[in-house]
Every structure is written in structure tokens, then in C-alpha cells.
Design a protein around this motif. Structure first.
Motif, short mmCIF file in Angstrom:
data_model
loop_
_atom_site.label_atom_id
_atom_site.label_comp_id
_atom_site.label_asym_id
_atom_site.label_seq_id
_atom_site.Cartn_x
_atom_site.Cartn_y
_atom_site.Cartn_z
N LEU A 174 0.83 -1.21 0.00
CA LEU A 174 0.00 0.00 0.00
C LEU A 174 0.86 1.26 0.00
CD1 LEU A 174 -2.73 -1.07 2.57
CD2 LEU A 174 -2.97 -0.94 0.08
N VAL A 245 -6.89 5.29 7.78
CA VAL A 245 -6.16 4.95 6.56
C VAL A 245 -6.08 6.22 5.71
CG1 VAL A 245 -5.92 3.31 4.66
CG2 VAL A 245 -7.28 2.69 6.68
N VAL A 248 -5.90 6.98 0.58
CA VAL A 248 -6.62 5.92 -0.13
C VAL A 248 -7.24 6.49 -1.40
CG1 VAL A 248 -8.42 4.17 0.04
CG2 VAL A 248 -7.17 4.86 2.08
N LEU A 252 -12.48 2.26 -4.23
CA LEU A 252 -12.29 0.91 -3.67
C LEU A 252 -13.57 0.44 -2.99
CD1 LEU A 252 -8.73 1.07 -2.09
CD2 LEU A 252 -9.41 0.78 -4.48
N LEU A 260 -17.08 -1.64 1.01
CA LEU A 260 -15.80 -1.59 1.69
C LEU A 260 -15.95 -1.64 3.20
CD1 LEU A 260 -12.78 -1.45 1.32
CD2 LEU A 260 -12.94 1.04 1.24
N LEU A 264 -14.44 -4.39 5.77
CA LEU A 264 -13.66 -3.97 6.93
C LEU A 264 -14.29 -4.47 8.23
CD1 LEU A 264 -12.79 -0.32 5.83
CD2 LEU A 264 -11.14 -2.16 6.23
N SER A 321 -14.83 3.82 -1.39
CA SER A 321 -13.97 4.87 -0.84
C SER A 321 -14.11 6.15 -1.65
CB SER A 321 -12.52 4.41 -0.81
OG SER A 321 -12.03 4.19 -2.12
N THR A 379 -7.42 -5.86 4.08
CA THR A 379 -8.68 -5.57 3.39
C THR A 379 -8.50 -4.53 2.30
OG1 THR A 379 -9.88 -6.07 5.43
CG2 THR A 379 -11.08 -4.88 3.73
N ILE A 380 -7.78 -3.46 2.61
CA ILE A 380 -7.56 -2.39 1.63
C ILE A 380 -6.72 -2.90 0.46
CG2 ILE A 380 -6.58 -0.10 1.24
CD1 ILE A 380 -9.10 -0.07 2.92
#
Length: 436
Positions: A174, A245, A248, A252, A260, A264, A321, A379-380
Motif C-alpha cells: 500500500l 487509513v 486511499v 475501492l 468496503l 472492513l 472509498s 482488506t484495503i
């Protein structure tokens, strides 16, 4: 051929001659993710615990030391408010890297050996036959008809070693992709809440500056005092971990069932002792009206990107997202193993009194911080790979004026911001809707 459970039942009762050719494939709860997929294994008092990570992109440089950083933040024996079990949690990378420490695209297997387990704490007293209240002892036995008595087996937080090791790899990916940061902290111990934490600026060093893992020093001191008081009585205490986070990209997550925040929620609720999940304002948002809760859009006059003035949605709208900080909160219950006498039952159905023995956390929160970070990062990363596979397979070659305005904190509009359309004194644009 693979069928759902319902499909199997229909096939089994069918008179069709090939009904016996159908087979059933079912998961058993030890794997997570779709494209970036982990499977953890091992018990608390077995030879070791670990993870197999499949779907890791090739050509990612990763070192054992990078993974060890997160494992050291998770390991027991860190302070007086964690279990005194003395484990070094040294990770061994068994596969998936070449000699230069670069991922091959093949499964990464990582192992941490158990070295300081004391099974006698469980096997040589009543805990071998009596169920600990609110622990997984009874439900594991009800499900399987057998259980790992020592250490709780896979219901132990020691199982999360594999998650944290794989999460360190996800964190690296990431960061390389878009400078995405995943940072969590203890935001609440009972009713004591962290104050003055800037979600845009706090760092891992701020979080790790005290043993509670709260970046607000004065709040951390009050939390520590509360944990110490509870610990000395042989009791335990719970609270909340908040995860942020940053950087991002928008887009997503997928409707309808793979939103999402739904992914999560599943990830975070799979952590031992997790009992609640909130995205953005969560339950607090129910106290607001629509005009108070809505995150109004505006155009960033530097980047030209679409932004939101507030972030009550927690960076996710419609399950996708929006390019702002993703913010989630995970509630953890008090540790169920305590040194106070409680009423319970034995495996053969006798009512008894039980006092917990052995080593355990009086408060899971400090060690839960890297666990939450790991599950959110996994997850991301998985959502990012799904997005690239579905929506970025072919580039959007439409003219600039026909594309949606870029959205979020890390994007720029080609040509900069457009000229404002509305002028001072203009009324709102009329919008007619007919929603269900």
C-alpha cells in the motif's frame, strides 16, 4: 463441478443419473481475502503459528526485519499491562522470496515458533474440564466435540501472529502504490476517551510513545491508571481501537454485498475479543439530522479534485472509498480469563466455581492496535487489487470533459480547478429525485 450447499441438497435428491458427480466445497473459517488471500494456522500451545499468503504481487522487496517490526508491536511481554508470556515471536520466511528478498508472486509462507507455552497452567487444574465464562472454550467444544484446552488453541490471540505478518506485507504494498498509511491507536478505555488526536498528522511513533498506545499523552495517563487499578484486582477491562487509513484512492469497494465498510467490518470483527464496529461517525451519527451528518462536497482550489468538507462518512460512501481518510472504530470486550472466581459448568454438565490461572492480558487494547492495522491493511490491499483487476483493466480514454472529476486527497485534475459556476447570491440547483 462445484455447487452451493442448497445446490448440493437439490442434486442429492434429484433423480438425474449424474447427481452423485456433484461435490461440495466449503471453507472452514481460516482464510481471508479474495485476490490477496491469507490462510492462518497453528494453536497457541502447539509447535508454532503462521500464515500462507497467496496472491502477493511479484517484484515487491520485503525483508524479515520489516515484518518483525509489526510482530514486535503485537508480541506478549511488552509491559505490565500485557500478558507476561515471554515470546520473541521471531518470524521465519519459508517461501515466496528469491535470494535478493523480492517476492516471486508465489505463496509466501511465514512461521513463528512457540517457545514459552505453559500447558500445565491449563491441564493440571479445573480449567481442563471447566469452561471459562465468555471464552470460546464452550462454543469450540459444542462445534467440534473436541478442543485444544491449553491456551485456547486457535481462539487465542496468538493466532493473530499470521495476520500481522501478512499485514506487514500488505502495508508495504500500500505504501509503494500510493503512499497509503494504516495507523491505529487506543481511543477509549471504558469511558476514558482520547482527546486532541489529529487524524491527518499522528504517527506510529506518537502511538508507541506510551504502553497504552494512545497518541494523546494526558489521556494515555488516565487510561493507564484505570487499567492498573483493574489489573491489581485480578479483573480486566475493554475499550475501543480507532484505525485511520490515509491516501486511499477513491473507488475501492463494490456494491452491494462487498461494500468496503462491510469487508472492513468482517475483517475487524474476526479479531479475538472484538465485539463492535463503526465506520465514520457510526452510532453517533444516529443522533444527527441529515443536514448535520452529510459531508458537503467542494473543489480543492489547489488540486481541482472533489473533496468533502467534513468526514462523518469515514471516507466511505455507498460502500466505496471517496478518497478521504478511512476511519473505523473497533470495540473490544474485557479479557474473559480473569483471576476472580466465577460460576461456570464443566464439560460433563456440573455447575462449579472457577478462578482463572495462567498468564493473560488485563486489557487487550495495546496489543490489538497492530492486529487492527493488519486486518485493515489486508482488506484495503485486497480491495485495491480487485479494483485494478475490474476497473483498470482497460484505461478510460474518454475526453477529459466527459470523465468524472478526480476525487480525494491524492489526485489532481488535469488543467487545475475549473472556474466556479455558481456566483454569490445564486440559489441552489434544483434536484428532483424518486428514490424507493
Amino acid at each position: 463441478m462445484r455447487l452451493s450447499f442448497v445446490g448440493l441438497l437439490l442434486a442429492a435428491t434429484s433423480s438425474a443419473p449424474d447427481a452423485s458427480a456433484f461435490t461440495l466445497t466449503m471453507g472452514t473459517g481460516n482464510s481471508f481475502g479474495r485476490l490477496f488471500r491469507i490462510s492462518t494456522w497453528g494453536e497457541s500451545h502447539g509447535g508454532g503459528v503462521g500464515v500462507t499468503l497467496d496472491g502477493c504481487p511479484p517484484r515487491i522487496p520485503i525483508t524479515r526485519e520489516e515484518i518483525q517490526v509489526d510482530l514486535d508491536r503485537r508480541r506478549p511481554g511488552q509491559s505490565r499491562i500485557t500478558t507476561p508470556r515471554d515470546e520473541k515471536d521471531s518470524v521465519e520466511i519459508l517461501s515466496g522470496l528469491n535470494a535478493e528478498g523480492v517476492t516471486l508472486g508465489t505463496p509466501l509462507a511465514m512461521l513463528v515458533r512457540n517457545e514459552d507455552q505453559r500447558s500445565s497452567d491449563y491441564l493440571e487444574n479445573d480449567m481442563s474440564v471447566a469452561y471459562r465464562p465468555s471464552h470460546a472454550d464452550a462454543t469450540y467444544d459444542a462445534k467440534y466435540g473436541v478442543r485444544a484446552i491449553a491456551g485456547g488453541g486457535r481462539s487465542s490471540a496468538r493466532e493473530t501472529i499470521g495476520r500481522v505478518a501478512a499485514g506487514a506485507v500488505a502495508r508495504k504494498i500500500l505504501r509503494m502504490y500510493n503512499g497509503i498509511e494504516v495507523l491505529a491507536y487506543v481511543s477509549k478505555v471504558q469511558e476514558i476517551e482520547a482527546e486532541n488526536v489529529d487524524h491527518d498528522k499522528f504517527t506510529m511513533e506518537d502511538v508507541d510513545s506510551n504502553i497504552v498506545r494512545c497518541p494523546d499523552g494526558p489521556s494515555a495517563e488516565r487510561m493507564l491508571e484505570r487499567i492498573d487499578v483493574i489489573r491489581k484486582t485480578g479483573n480486566s477491562v475493554g475499550g475501543v481501537v480507532t484505525c485511520v487509513v490515509r491516501n486511499v484512492p477513491a473507488g475501492l469497494g463494490s456494491p452491494v454485498f462487498d461494500k468496503l465498510e462491510a469487508e472492513l467490518a468482517k475483517a475487524c470483527m474476526s479479531i479475538p475479543a472484538a465485539k463492535g464496529f463503526e465506520s465514520g461517525d457510526g452510532f453517533g451519527g444516529t443522533l444527527l439530522t441529515g443536514i448535520e451528518h452529510n459531508d458537503e462536497f467542494y473543489i480543492d482550489q489547489v488540486t481541482g479534485a472533489t473533496r468533502t468538507r467534513t468526514n462523518r462518512s469515514g471516507g466511505i460512501q455507498g460502500g466505496i472509498s471517496n478518497g478521504e481518510n478511512i476511519v473505523v472504530h473497533v470495540a473490544f470486550k474485557p479479557t474473559s480469563t480473569i483471576a476472580k472466581a466465577q460460576n461456570t459448568v464443566t464439560r460433563d454438565g456440573q455447575e462449579v466455581e472457577l478462578r482463572g490461572k495462567g498468564r493473560h492480558d488485563p486489557c487487550v487494547l495495546p496489543r490489538a492496535v497492530p492486529m487492527v492495522e493488519a486486518m485493515v491493511a489486508l482488506t484495503i490491499c485486497d480491495a485495491l487489487m480487485c479494483q485494478k483487476a475490474q476497473c483498470d483493466l482497460f484505461p478510460n480514454d474518454a475526453p477529459l470533459e466527459e470523465r468524472p472529476n478526480p476525487m480525494g486527497t491524492t489526485v489532481h485534475r488535469a488543467g487545475g480547478p475549473r472556474e466556479k459556476v455558481l456566483t454569490t447570491g445564486s440559489g441552489p440547483i434544483g434536484l428532483r429525485v424518486d428514490e424507493e
